[in-house]
Design an enzyme around this catalytic site. Structure first.
Site, PDB file in Angstrom:
ATOM      1  N   HIS A 164      -2.719 -30.296  -0.812  1.00 24.52           N
ATOM      2  CA  HIS A 164      -3.527 -29.481  -1.741  1.00 24.52           C
ATOM      3  C   HIS A 164      -2.664 -28.857  -2.836  1.00 24.52           C
ATOM      4  O   HIS A 164      -2.987 -27.800  -3.364  1.00 24.52           O
ATOM      5  CB  HIS A 164      -4.321 -28.400  -0.990  1.00 24.52           C
ATOM      6  CG  HIS A 164      -5.470 -28.982  -0.210  1.00 24.52           C
ATOM      7  ND1 HIS A 164      -6.708 -29.209  -0.777  1.00 24.52           N
ATOM      8  CD2 HIS A 164      -5.557 -29.427   1.064  1.00 24.52           C
ATOM      9  CE1 HIS A 164      -7.515 -29.737   0.137  1.00 24.52           C
ATOM     10  NE2 HIS A 164      -6.827 -29.896   1.260  1.00 24.52           N
ATOM     11  N   ALA A 216     -10.434 -40.837   7.888  1.00 23.02           N
ATOM     12  CA  ALA A 216      -9.318 -40.380   8.719  1.00 23.02           C
ATOM     13  C   ALA A 216      -8.252 -39.678   7.882  1.00 23.02           C
ATOM     14  O   ALA A 216      -7.211 -39.291   8.396  1.00 23.02           O
ATOM     15  CB  ALA A 216      -8.715 -41.550   9.480  1.00 23.02           C
ATOM     16  N   GLU A 270     -13.268 -41.446  -9.202  1.00 19.21           N
ATOM     17  CA  GLU A 270     -13.633 -40.588  -8.062  1.00 19.21           C
ATOM     18  C   GLU A 270     -14.171 -39.241  -8.551  1.00 19.21           C
ATOM     19  O   GLU A 270     -15.160 -38.734  -8.040  1.00 19.21           O
ATOM     20  CB  GLU A 270     -12.420 -40.376  -7.144  1.00 19.21           C
ATOM     21  CG  GLU A 270     -12.735 -39.422  -6.002  1.00 19.21           C
ATOM     22  CD  GLU A 270     -12.222 -39.875  -4.652  1.00 19.21           C
ATOM     23  OE1 GLU A 270     -11.640 -40.975  -4.550  1.00 19.21           O
ATOM     24  OE2 GLU A 270     -12.404 -39.113  -3.685  1.00 19.21           O
ATOM     25  N   ASP A 273      -3.323 -39.642  -4.326  1.00 17.21           N
ATOM     26  CA  ASP A 273      -3.667 -40.840  -3.565  1.00 17.21           C
ATOM     27  C   ASP A 273      -3.629 -42.096  -4.438  1.00 17.21           C
ATOM     28  O   ASP A 273      -3.127 -43.146  -4.030  1.00 17.21           O
ATOM     29  CB  ASP A 273      -5.059 -40.686  -2.934  1.00 17.21           C
ATOM     30  CG  ASP A 273      -5.147 -39.467  -2.025  1.00 17.21           C
ATOM     31  OD1 ASP A 273      -4.078 -38.909  -1.685  1.00 17.21           O
ATOM     32  OD2 ASP A 273      -6.259 -39.076  -1.657  1.00 17.21           O
TER      33      ASP A 273
HETATM   34  C1  GLA Z   1      -7.264 -35.648  -0.871  1.00 22.63           C
HETATM   35  C2  GLA Z   1      -7.242 -35.787  -2.386  1.00 22.63           C
HETATM   36  C3  GLA Z   1      -5.820 -35.599  -2.925  1.00 22.63           C
HETATM   37  C4  GLA Z   1      -5.172 -34.341  -2.393  1.00 22.63           C
HETATM   38  C5  GLA Z   1      -5.348 -34.233  -0.883  1.00 22.63           C
HETATM   39  C6  GLA Z   1      -4.883 -32.909  -0.350  1.00 22.63           C
HETATM   40  O1  GLA Z   1      -6.564 -36.696  -0.272  1.00 22.63           O
HETATM   41  O2  GLA Z   1      -7.723 -37.044  -2.784  1.00 22.63           O
HETATM   42  O3  GLA Z   1      -5.842 -35.601  -4.336  1.00 22.63           O
HETATM   43  O4  GLA Z   1      -5.664 -33.204  -3.049  1.00 22.63           O
HETATM   44  O5  GLA Z   1      -6.703 -34.408  -0.488  1.00 22.63           O
HETATM   45  O6  GLA Z   1      -3.505 -32.787  -0.504  1.00 22.63           O
END
Ligand code: GLA
Length: 384
Positions: A34, A121, A158, A170
């Site tokens: 986060h 997950a 997204e 991600d």
């Molecule tokens: C999800 C979001 C990421 C990131 C994480 C928490 O995976 O897609 O952008 O914020 O939560 O670290």
């Protein structure tokens, strides 16, 4: 049969031609949770578990997508994609619409995809879908979009089509991941550094089996709370634009300017950013014990201050705490379910996994799935 072969053979059965094959991995995040949407630092790595695409242009305007794992199909027309209740098509349609909106000439295509990244997950199956398709379409239609622009386009898909205000971690690691390395990403400059991970430790994921839906969860709410933290600190420190710019001293000095929840959220983020650097330093000196302690500290913050954990994840972390051979553990990803990431001495993995299965089952009546994963390359074309 390996998944890539099942995907390719289903494609041939349905469409009777030779497709382009693409592999798009899931990810772990070692630490820095986060922090990405706070312009901070993260330390993810691409993993073995992946989504595979077989794809070819069909000369029209219609896209036909077959989800092998679900044995389900979805069709849509470029420029006229409507949200689907099935959810999975939204990740794909969002990407096509982003290309289209940005003026890229993406034509209709036929696609079969499938993989072994578990859904919900916290291993980023959604980013694997979005970014994998973005990469595949770029190659298929020779769009020549640069890698970072592809990452941003997938993230925007997204944000805008799926409606989750996710950060960039991600999609970024999906494209730039390197075998044997984590990446320390600066989510402000979008530069990254390879952090070699050739340590005598296995990366083990325990999947709580509680499915989270980021969109339905508190993810977006956390973003709002972080902005409230920034707004409060800004009153005394006008140059601050994100929690990344805030130190613990600055935050304490502004405690009276924000409500207690916003303070706790902000404190977690500021400390987690510092932990990313401490973790990289620990890895550089091969100090897995120190690294593991940082994982536990991250979990404490996520659970008590940021409040994105849940009973199942807390139990998964608690049960490994005293087990021999475990360096550290924490919940991973967006939270509200998903899995924990554990760093374990390779020869202890089996004993620890068995014990965790047992203790978790005793408490929740079902066993967690266990993934012993390793760090792989980012998205690439697969040569058959
Ligand atoms: C999800 C979001 C990421 C990131 C994480 C928490 O995976 O897609 O952008 O914020 O939560 O670290």
């Amino acid at each position: 049969m390996p998944i890539i072969e099942s995907v390719a053979s289903k494609f041939k059965e349905l469409f009777r031609e030779t497709p382009l094959l693409v592999r798009s991995p899931g990810r772990v995040n070692l630490i820095g949770e986060h922090t990405d949407y706070n312009d901070g630092y993260v330390l993810p790595a691409a993993i073995d578990e992946a989504m595979y695409f077989a794809i070819a242009p069909n000369g029209g305007n219609e896209c036909r997508v077959h989800a092998l794992n679900l044995n389900a199909e979805h069709r849509f027309t470029i420029g006229h994609a409507n949200h689907s209740d099935k959810r999975w098509p939204n990740y794909l349609m969002g990407v096509v619409e982003q290309f289209n909106n940005a003026g890229y000439r993406v034509g209709g295509f036929n696609c079969v995809f499938g993989g072994d990244i578990p859904i919900g997950a916290g291993m980023s199956s959604s980013a694997a879908l979005e970014t994998g398709l973005a990469f595949a379409l770029d190659r298929l239609f020779a769009l020549k979009v640069d890698a970072l622009a592809l990452v941003k386009l997938a993230q925007k898909a997204e944000n805008e089509f799926v409606g989750v205000e996710c950060g960039i971690m991600d999609q970024y690691i999906n494209i730039f991941g390197k075998r044997g390395n984590a990446l320390r990403i600066d989510c402000r400059t979008l530069e990254s550094e390879l952090v070699s991970f050739h340590h005598p430790a296995a990366i083990v994921l325990f999947d709580a089996g509680v499915s989270h839906s980021l969109a339905g969860s508190g993810y977006n709410k956390r973003r709002v709370e972080c902005s409230a933290g920034v707004a409060a600190v800004k009153q005394k420190h006008p140059a601050v634009t994100h929690l990344r710019d805030v130190s613990i001293a600055m935050l304490s000095g502004c405690k009276g300017l924000m409500d207690a929840t916003v303070y706790r959220r902000s404190k977690y983020v500021v400390e987690e950013n510092d932990r990313v650097f401490a973790a990289c330093a620990a890895l550089a000196r091969n100090d897995l014990t120190a690294f593991g302690a940082l994982l536990y500290a991250s979990h404490e913050g996520l659970s008590r201050e940021y409040e994105v954990s849940c009973a199942e994840l807390d139990v998964l972390v608690d049960v490994v705490r005293e087990m021999p051979g475990v360096y550290g553990a924490r919940m991973m990803g967006g939270g509200f379910g998903g899995c924990t990431i554990n760093l374990i001495q390779p020869d202890a993995v089996e004993l620890v996994s068995t014990a965790v299965r047992k203790q978790y089952a005793k408490k929740f009546g079902r066993e967690p799935k266990v993934y012993v994963t390793s760090i792989s390359d980012g998205t690439s074309i697969v040569v058959p």
